[in-house]
Structures are given as C-alpha cells and as structure tokens.
Design a protein around this motif. Structure first.
Motif, PDB file in Angstrom:
ATOM      1  N   MET C  17      28.744  -8.582  65.395  1.00  0.00           N
ATOM      2  CA  MET C  17      28.141  -7.308  65.034  1.00  0.00           C
ATOM      3  C   MET C  17      26.775  -7.148  65.701  1.00  0.00           C
ATOM      4  O   MET C  17      26.476  -6.124  66.317  1.00  0.00           O
ATOM      5  N   LEU C  21      25.789  -4.493  68.616  1.00  0.00           N
ATOM      6  CA  LEU C  21      24.749  -3.502  68.371  1.00  0.00           C
ATOM      7  C   LEU C  21      23.606  -3.662  69.369  1.00  0.00           C
ATOM      8  O   LEU C  21      23.050  -2.678  69.866  1.00  0.00           O
ATOM      9  N   PHE C  40      31.052  -4.189  68.719  1.00  0.00           N
ATOM     10  CA  PHE C  40      30.572  -3.850  67.392  1.00  0.00           C
ATOM     11  C   PHE C  40      31.747  -3.460  66.484  1.00  0.00           C
ATOM     12  O   PHE C  40      31.862  -3.927  65.339  1.00  0.00           O
ATOM     13  N   VAL C  44      33.944  -5.343  62.942  1.00  0.00           N
ATOM     14  CA  VAL C  44      34.369  -4.761  61.668  1.00  0.00           C
ATOM     15  C   VAL C  44      35.842  -5.021  61.411  1.00  0.00           C
ATOM     16  O   VAL C  44      36.255  -5.274  60.276  1.00  0.00           O
TER      17      VAL C  44
END
Lengths: 499, 499, 131
Positions: C17, C21, C40, C44
């Motif tokens: 993540m 980002l 990114f 998830v």
C-alpha cells in the motif's frame, strides 16, 4: 378597491410600468408617456391608500412564505404611508425632470434608465408597505440592485468605479450586519412582524439590545451613518435625476425609513429611550457635525449636496436613537421635508449644469442673472434644508431641539443649533455666488478657462425648470401641512398632544 | 396517485439504474449521433418518470426494499429506497434529463461528430452510476457504482480535448485522485466489514456500537477521506476546477449538478458511520471538522473565483464555496442542519445548473466562455444575460431567489446554535460572492462589445433547460415549500423520526 | 514475533500500500503513476482476501468432511474490484496515450507549464495544423 388591492397595486404598478417601458423602448415619446402615466397612477393609488387608511381595519396581506416564519407580507401603517406618499409624489416630478435632462444631454441607454427607475420606485413602495422585517429586507436589496444600473449609467471608467463603491458599501452593510441582525431578531423573538410597541422588549438584555441597534444602524447602509457614508458621494457619478432619486426620494429615505420602522415596531420607542440608544446618539450627532464640515470644503456642487445629505440623514438616525415620541415625530418629518428640500437642490444643480455646463461652486459666479427663477427655487430649498421658517424643514429641527431639551442633553442642543448654522454655511454660498459675484470672464482676476467639451452655450429645457420650482413651492406648503402629517402618525408613535 | 403500472413500479428501484446502464452500450454502438442523441434523451426522461414514481412511493416515509435477483439481504444485494434516496434520484434524473435536451446541440462546437454517440453513452453510464450510489443499500455496491460513475466522468472530462487539450490532463489528474480516493473507500469498507460482518448500510449503523473501537476509527477515517475527495473537500479539491473548466460545457453542467452532490448524499447516509457524537465510542468526530473546513472552502473558493478569467472556472470555484456551505450545514448537525444542507444541495444544483447551462449556450454561440470574450453580451444575447443575472443574484443570496433560501436556512441554524463565527463567516463570504459575480456582470454589461461578435441569442435547444432552471431559481426562492418540505422530511427520517 | 508471522499478509498489505501510494505521489511520469496506482489497488485486493481467511478453515466448497470454511464473500467482492481496477488502468493508459499525442510528453514537469489556467487553449485543429 380594498386596501389589500391598493397595496398590491402600489407595489406592482411600477414593475408593470417598467415592463411596458422596455416594450416601448423603441419609441421614446411613448416610453416616456408610459413613465408619466405610471407615476401619475401610482400617486393616485397612494393618495387613495392614505385617504382611506383606517388603523382599526388594517390587516396584513401575506404574499409568500420563504421559510416557515419568514414571510413576505404587506401591511399599511401611517409611517409607511408617509414614505410612500413622498416617494410616489416625487416620482412624477422626477420623471418630468428626467425627460428634460436626459434629452438635453442626449444620454444613451434611456430605456434601461426609465425601466430601472420604475423598478426602484416599485422597490421603494414595497419597503414602505412592508409588513415585517423580512419583506423590508427583500425590498431593500431589490432597491440596491435596481439602482445599480442607474448609478453606472454613463459607463465611463469613473462611473464603473463609483458604482462599484456604491454596491460594495450597500451590500457589505446589508448582507452582513443587517441580515445578521434580522436573523438574530428572528431567532430571539420568533417573529419579524412589525408590532406597535416593539417585539424585543424583555427578549434580551439592554447591552445586547444596544449592540443589535448598532448592527441595524450600520446595517442599513442606505441611512449613510458615518463612517458608512462612502457610497453616497461615490454615487454622484450618476446622472443628476438619479442623484435626486438616490439622495432625496428612494434610496436614502428608504434607509432612514427602515431605521424609523425598526425603532417604532421592532425595538419600541421606550426601549431605545431607556438608554439603549444613548451611544448611537453620540455617533449620530458627531456624524451630523462632521458631514456638515466636510460639505463646506467641497467645490463640486453635487458632492457638497451629497455630504449635506449625510448630515441631514444622521439627524434621522439621531431622532431614532433619542427614543422619544417627539424625536421620532421629528424623524418622520425630517424624512418628508428633507426629501422635498434636497430634491429641489439636486434639480437645481442639474439644471445649472444643463444651462451653463458648470458643476463647481467656483465656476458659477454670476449665473443668477441667467436663470433667476431657478436660483430662487434653489434658495428656497437651501433654507428649508437648513430649517428656517417659513419652510417645512423648520419642523423637524424644532422638534429635535425640543427632544434634546426634554432629555437634558445640553451638548446635543448646542450641536443641533450649530448644525443649522453649518447648513446655512454650506448652502447659502451657492446662492451668493450665483447672484452677487461677477462671472469669471468679466472678472479681471480670473483668466477665462478653456472648456474642451462644451463650446456652445447650454440651454435650460422647460421640463428641467418646472420641477424645481414646484418642489420649492412644496417646501412652503409643507410648512403649513406639517401638523396634518404629525396628526396622521401621532397614534402609532404614542404622541398624545400635538406640540 | 400512481405514475406507473404496479408491475413496473415493483421493479422501479432497479429499473432506474439498469435502464441507462444497459442502454449505454447500445447507444455507443450507434454511429450516427443524430439517432443516438434522441435515444439517450428518451432514456433519460423515462428515468425521470421512474424517479418521480419512487419519490411518490416514499413520500410518506415508506422504505422500499428490493432484493436484487431475489437474493435476500445477507447474501444478495438490497436496493433500499427511502426519501433521501428518492429525492436524490429525482435530482439526478432531472439533471440528466435537462442536460440531455441540449446535449446534442451544445456539444457541436466542442467535439467531432463521429465521437459523439460514445459521449452520450458515457453520459448515460455516469447517470446510471450516480443513481446506483443513491439507490443501493449495500456499501460495496456503492463503491462499484462510484467507480462506474467516476470512470465515465473521466471520459466526459477528457471529451473536451478537441477544444482544449488540457481536458486530457484534467481527466488524468482526476483519475489518479479519484481512483486513490475510491481505493481508500474500499479499504474503509474492509475494516468495517471485518468488525461488523455486514455490508448493508442499514445494518452497519446498528452493529457498529458493538464493534471494536480501533477498527471502526480506522475504517471510518478511510471512508471519510474517500468521500471527502469526491466531495472536493478542502484540501482535496484540486481536481474540480479543471474538471469543470475543460470538460465540454454541457457535460460540465451535468457534473456540476450531480457529481459532488452524491458525495454529500454519502455523508448523510453514512452519518452513523463516519460522523458520530463525540465521546461515546471514542470515534473520530468528523462532524466537528465540517464547519471550519466548510468555512475555509467558502472563503477560499470565493476568493479564487474572483481571480478567474473564464466563466466556467469561476463557476467551478464558486461550486467549491457552495459545497463548503453544505458541509457547514452538515457539521452544525441536527435535523435543522441536515435539512439546511439538503436545501442547499437541491437549490445549488438548480442555480449552478442554470449558470452552466447558460454558459453552454454562450459557448455554443461564441465558442468561448472567457470573460473577456463576453463583452457586449447584455446587448447581443439578452436572454442569456438575463439568466446569468438570475443565477448570479441567486449565488450571492439575494432575496426572492433560491440562493437566499439556502443561505438563510444555514445562517438560521448557526444563529440558533449561537455559533457566531459560522454565521459571520457565511455572511462575510457572500461579499466575496458579490465580487466575483460582479466580474461577470461588468464583463457582460459594461465592456464595449467586439464588432465581429456572432449574432443571435441562445440556440432554441437551450431554451427549455436554461429556462426551466432559471425559473426554478426564482420560483423556489419565492415558493420554497417543495424543497424545504422535502428536505425537512428527509432530515426527520434520517434522524429516526417520522416525516 | 507471533504478530510478525501470524499477520504476515497484513504486513505485506501495508508495504504494498505504501509503495503504491508513494509511487503515485512521487513519480512524475504518468505511466509510472498508473503503475503505482495498480500496486496500491492490488494491496487492497490482498487485504480483502486476507480478511476472508478463517483459521483452520478450508476453501469454501461444500463438503461433508469439513465444517469450517473461509468466508467466500470478500473474495467475491474483490473479483468486482479487480475488474474495476483493470478498467481504471485502461482508461488511465488511454488518457496517457492521448496526452502524449497532444502534448508530446507524459512527464508531469513538462506538462505543468503547458496546462496552467492562463495558457491559451490548444484545439485539435490547431494541433493538426502544427504537426
């Protein structure tokens, strides 16, 4: 027609007139006939409203409910009818004058001019007949926007800048303190209806009431209480008939009228009189003196008159702040008398400009011989504004003095006396200059100035001469009529015996 | 009263979403824009009817639940329509319907004919996505629809590239931000799902109090950031001005009326999740963040709008300011606060929609919405100018326009709560509004027109949408009951009361 | 130590993540930004799959021999999210291609001076005429 119908007609007629003016825009004669018919019709309607007014049967007319409790409604009452009478009566004269003035100046955009004029008058009617603070606010804003195109009329750089200032002052005051004060009042009392005796008594303590009063006094920017007066001289960029409308009939009078209404029907005269208004008395008195002094320094005739207006309006604010029935009576009379006096002066200034192309005090030496009738009308207006008998303007000054004596405010009494002298001091020189000084070109001390724009001699159209003469005569008539006006409004302001 | 036969009405919740969703690909395949555009228009208007039927059904507080594919809630997806959903659905479909009326004409100067039917498809997809967000009761489904609407929005924005290549970078920037925001949103969903075991928004609120604190804080924070980005909440607003300024003007109209409104909807819908009364669970109190951030947006958006040189960009920054006002109202909370936020939401869609629709008409006629290129508009396109004036006055918050109702409703709540900073901030910001609106007026009314400006007023295709939105701005400013009543009912229902 | 090993998937999620980002924010190249966005989003996906796992559970296939299953729902959800991710990437890359055509670059620092609000608008026609 019933009272409700009359009220509705008084508000709607000017708007209908505006619409017709736009439709007839291509035919100047027809367009101006429409204006005059509209003005005449409005005067008739308002006359009917006043003559048929009966306090016991006056009921509100609800037109719309913007938010639950925030209603638009009309309701006739004496003070409002007095204002309506002044505005409706002077619209016709002003229209006559406008026709003379605008044609002589070959002004562009005349359709917009007359249409906006009518809309402004319609807004003024709505202000006069507003049944609550909400309606008054609505109409007050409408008046601001309707007069903007009038102020910016010449659309020169100076006019645009002046109109910007005009708008900035009026909107800054109305959208922030005025609107805030209205909502505050609404939340505190649950109503905004104009109620005899006021609605605020006991709803908040006197300290907060004083703050609220200040919010109103400065929120109503049209009342031009110093230092919120800056829009008034700035708006002088407008054509003179507009200046007459702004500074005598609709705009400034709407301002002080709003203050009077708020004093009588929102605060209650007694509430203000018990000390809530005392600080405002000081501010208003200072404004009277300061504006008069500034007026003396102005060479431009219209600017001089503008500062004179600031001073004279502050007297109404002063009357409101004193919180005495007799002072309120003075305020109402001042509204009427100053309207007739000041419109005479503005008509005069505009006519001087038409006849001689001169705008400044220093330039008008000796013009009295050329336009004697005009200058005599001008003198009448000056004396009435200053408050000398036998002119209408005497009454408010007299009653204010009485109120100040009643309240044992010695300094104020002195200030008021001084202000009359100052008024004479800045208005009479115009008359003296015109009649008793030699024209510059005959005066060896002055070199003749070359005027680039106007080579030919101006001429004074008869339409621009009649209105000032009529209004000047009106100042005398009002001297006699003043007790009748007082009698009309006496019940609502708790004035028992007439002075 | 029923608008639709019962057999259709039973499936209305899904129909309203699926109809544009399924017809979009068909429309994309139709090469000829002259067939595709009317088809899209018909679909949009059928959707309007369905949405009104839903509103009619839920008006008395009924909640319509629809199990998608007959799979009941825990396993399947529940579509859940209450008054809030139905109200928003009406707003979205009506926006879509109005835009569809002028779409084909408005796009002409901004896009090559061959690509247009694909634009119409993207428009319908966007509509379907937005509708899905407000209709569905399932949180993950919200994410999916959010992405459908976002992806089509990127396409809509990028379609402006044949007029201005910056549309491409605007779309790309929004894509990066939007996709990041959406991913935040999914992360938030994951956390909440872990601790509650449900994705149904109605159940979620009930189960949260029993859930672990830390996971809920993290989850709701992620959700909040995701929504805030879509709502262009400061400092996550960067995508909005470019998106509105460079997208085809008709599509900017649609986006301005709908896109950010849906984020406000999510904030209200997820109030239990993302905001909460402080203390109780130690949850982050996002509600307290709203008034200061909203005020900052009000001031910032208005201040930047003053410096804009393009009408669309100016309106975009004005939208940021207006979103700020909605956030302030939400943050003030309570039934009155939520009602005020909704009043603002509906009114702003109408006002800003009208302004953008007028901008579309100007763009169509003149090929530019630069303020400098709009000189002389008041003479050359008087109707368009009139609607700009109506919209502008409404944005300022002049009485008798919808904008006044909006502003008044928020200020009233603020004063009622004694929150003077908020009340003062809102009032002050309206002065900044005056400043930027007046730039439009001066540019269109006072500047000397160009000699070679294209002749003619608005194209007839714009009359209906522009006229309806303009009329709505005035009518809902005077007769505000429909919007106020709807908003108040929704707010009561959200607060758990019966409307 | 138990946390480190037992929660390994979550540590991986965090690393992915942050990496993704960071790339989105720090990279100036539009294509690289999109790659960062992809990473990114993938983080998830992993997060969702990880939360569906039940200790000692089997894949969620009905069989009399097992009684504890992993939760299938997150996996199902993430199928949708993957589709969404692919679509986003596709639109993003398409935009990048168009940006390259229109501006001749996909580097942010080169684009910035060309895309300010005060720059003149460049239309398709003008562009074609120039090239």
């Amino acid at each position: 027609m019933t009272q409700h119908e009359l009220m509705l007609a008084a508000v709607l007629l000017p708007f209908a007139t505006a619409l017709l003016i736009i439709i007839c825009g291509r035919f100047p004669n027809l367009r101006e006939a429409v204006t005059l018919v509209g003005a005449g019709g409005l005067a008739l309607i308002v006359f009917k409203l006043i003559s048929s007014f009966d306090a016991t049967t006056a009921t509100p007319l609800v037109l719309a409910e913007i938010l639950p409790g925030f209603r638009v409604m009309l309701r006739a009452e004496p003070i409002g009818l007095v204002f309506a009478g002044v505005a409706a009566g002077l619209w016709g004269l002003n229209s006559l004058y406008s026709i003379g003035y605008m044609r002589a100046e070959h002004a562009p955009r005349q359709t917009r001019f007359y249409a906006c004029f009518a809309v402004a008058l319609g807004s003024a009617m709505a202000i006069a007949l507003a049944g609550n603070l909400a309606t008054l606010f609505v109409a007050y804003e409408a008046l601001t926007f309707a007069t903007y195109p009038l102020v910016v009329h010449w659309q020169t750089e100076g006019a645009i800048a002046g109109a910007r200032r005009y708008l900035a002052y009026l909107l800054a005051t109305s959208l922030v303190p005025f609107f805030g004060a209205i909502v505050w009042t609404w939340i505190a009392t649950g109503t905004l209806d104009f109620t005899p005796g006021g609605i605020l008594d006991g709803k908040m303590d006197d300290g907060l009431l004083a703050i609220l009063l200040f919010m109103f006094a400065y929120g109503v920017g049209k009342a031009a209480l110093m230092p919120m007066h800056g829009w008034l001289p700035a708006a002088m960029v407008a054509p003179t008939p507009v200046s007459a409308l702004l500074h005598a009939v609709a705009v400034v009078k709407a301002g002080v009228f709003t203050l009077l209404k708020i004093a009588v029907y929102i605060f209650g005269i007694e509430v203000i009189g018990r000390g809530v208004g005392d600080l405002l008395v000081v501010v208003a008195a200072a404004s009277v003196i300061a504006a008069s002094l500034i007026a003396m320094t102005k060479d431009d005739l219209k600017a001089r008159l503008a500062y004179s207006t600031v001073a004279q309006l502050a007297m109404v604010t002063l009357a409101v702040a004193l919180g005495e029935p007799i002072a309120i009576a003075a305020g109402i009379l001042q509204l009427v008398m100053h309207a007739w006096g000041k419109i005479t002066l503005f008509f005069g200034a505009g006519a001087i400009q038409l006849a001689t192309h001169k705008k400044k005090l220093s330039e008008i030496a000796g013009i009295g011989a050329k336009v004697p009738l005009l200058m005599i009308a001008f003198l009448f207006g000056s004396l009435s504004v200053a408050g000398l008998p036998p002119f209408g303007g005497m009454w408010p000054k007299f009653l204010l003095l009485e109120a100040s004596v009643d309240r044992h405010m010695v300094v104020l009494t002195v200030c008021l006396g001084l202000s009359t002298l100052l008024t004479l001091g800045y208005l009479v020189p115009i008359f003296i200059q015109a009649f008793f000084r030699k024209p510059h070109d005959e005066d060896p001390h002055h070199l003749p100035e070359k005027d680039e724009h106007h080579h030919e001699e101006g001429s004074l159209p008869v339409l621009a001469l009649i209105p000032p003469v009529v209004t000047a005569a009106g100042c005398v008539v009002l001297f006699i009529a003043a007790p009748a006006i007082l009698g009309f409004v006496a019940p609502v302001i708790g004035l028992g015996v007439l002075p | 009263m029923t608008l639709l036969p019962a057999s259709i009405l039973a499936h209305a919740p899904v129909l309203v979403v699926v109809l544009p969703l399924l017809t979009a690909p068909v429309i994309a395949l139709i090469r000829d824009g002259r067939i595709a555009a009317p088809l899209a228009m018909i679909i949009a208007w059928v959707d309007v009817v369905i949405a009104f039927a839903l509103l009619n059904q839920t008006w008395d507080g009924t909640v319509v639940s629809y199990a998608l594919g007959n799979w009941s809630a825990p396993i399947g997806i529940e579509y859940r329509v209450d008054l809030l959903s139905a109200g928003l659905a009406v707003l979205l479909t009506v926006s879509g319907g109005l835009v569809s009326l002028m779409m084909a004409t408005g796009i002409a100067p901004e896009m090559a004919p061959g690509d247009r039917s694909r634009l119409y498809a993207a428009f319908l997809l966007c509509l379907a996505g937005l509708l899905g967000i407000v209709i569905t009761g399932d949180l993950f489904n919200v994410f999916v629809f959010l992405e459908i609407s976002s992806l089509s929005t990127y396409v809509l924005i990028a379609s402006g590239s044949s007029r201005d290549r910056r549309a491409l970078t605007a779309a790309f920037d929004y894509l990066i931000l939007g996709a990041t925001g959406a991913t935040f949103f999914v992360i938030g969903i994951a956390f909440l799902y872990v601790v509650t075991g449900t994705l149904n928004m109605a159940d979620l609120g009930d189960r949260l109090p029993m859930a672990g604190k830390r996971a809920v804080i993290v989850g709701s924070s992620f959700l909040f950031v995701g929504i805030a980005l879509k709502a262009a909440m400061l400092p996550l607003h960067r995508w909005l001005p470019n998106a509105y300024a460079y997208s085809p003007t008709v599509m900017a109209t649609f986006l301005a009326m709908t896109a950010t409104k849906v984020s406000i909807y999510l904030m209200i819908r997820l109030a239990d999740v993302v905001f909460h009364t402080p203390g109780e669970l130690g949850r982050v109190n996002f509600a307290a963040l709203m008034p200061p951030v909203g005020l900052a947006m009000l001031v910032f958006g208005s201040a930047i709008a003053i410096t804009a040189r393009d009408l669309k960009r100016l309106l975009a920054f004005s939208s940021i300011a207006n979103l700020g006002l909605m956030l302030v109202a939400l943050g003030l909370g309570g039934v009155a606060g939520i009602a005020a936020a909704l009043i603002n939401l509906f009114n702003h869609a109408i006002i800003k929609g009208g302004m953008f629709a007028t901008a579309s008409a100007i763009m169509h006629r003149r090929g530019s919405t630069q303020l400098a290129a709009m000189a002389g508009l008041s003479r050359q396109m008087p109707a368009a100018f009139a609607f700009l004036v109506i919209g502008g006055l409404a944005l300022i918050g002049v009485p008798l326009t919808a904008g006044f109702v909006s502003k008044l409703s928020v200020v009233r709540v603020a004063v009622d709560l004694g929150d003077w900073v908020v009340a003062g901030g809102i009032l002050f910001s309206s002065l900044l509004t005056v400043a930027y609106i007046w730039r439009i007026f001066e540019a269109t009314m006072l500047a000397e027109p160009a000699k070679d400006a294209p002749a003619g007023d608005m194209h007839p295709a714009f009359w209906l949408p522009v006229g309806l939105l303009g009329a709505g701005t005035v009518v809902f400013g005077i007769y505000s009951a429909p919007i106020v009543e709807l908003s108040t009912r929704i707010a009561l229902q959200m607060a758990g009361g019966t409307p | 130590m138990k946390d480190l090993v037992g929660l390994f998937p979550y540590w991986a999620v965090i690393v992915l993540m942050m990496t993704g980002l960071y790339i989105v924010i720090a990279q100036g190249n539009l294509v690289k930004k999109l790659i960062g966005l992809g990473i990114f989003q993938v983080s998830v996906f992993v997060l969702y799959i990880a939360i569906g796992v039940v200790d000692g559970g089997t894949p969620p296939i009905l069989d009399d021999a097992f009684s504890v299953y992993s939760n299938p729902l997150p996996s199902v959800l993430i199928l949708t999210a993957i589709v969404v991710g692919v679509a986003t990437l596709a639109v993003g890359l398409a935009l990048a291609v168009r940006i390259r055509e229109a501006f001749g670059t996909v580097e942010e620092e080169d684009l910035l001076p060309l895309t300010g609000p005060d720059q003149p608008a460049v239309t398709d026609l003008e562009r074609e005429a120039r090239s």
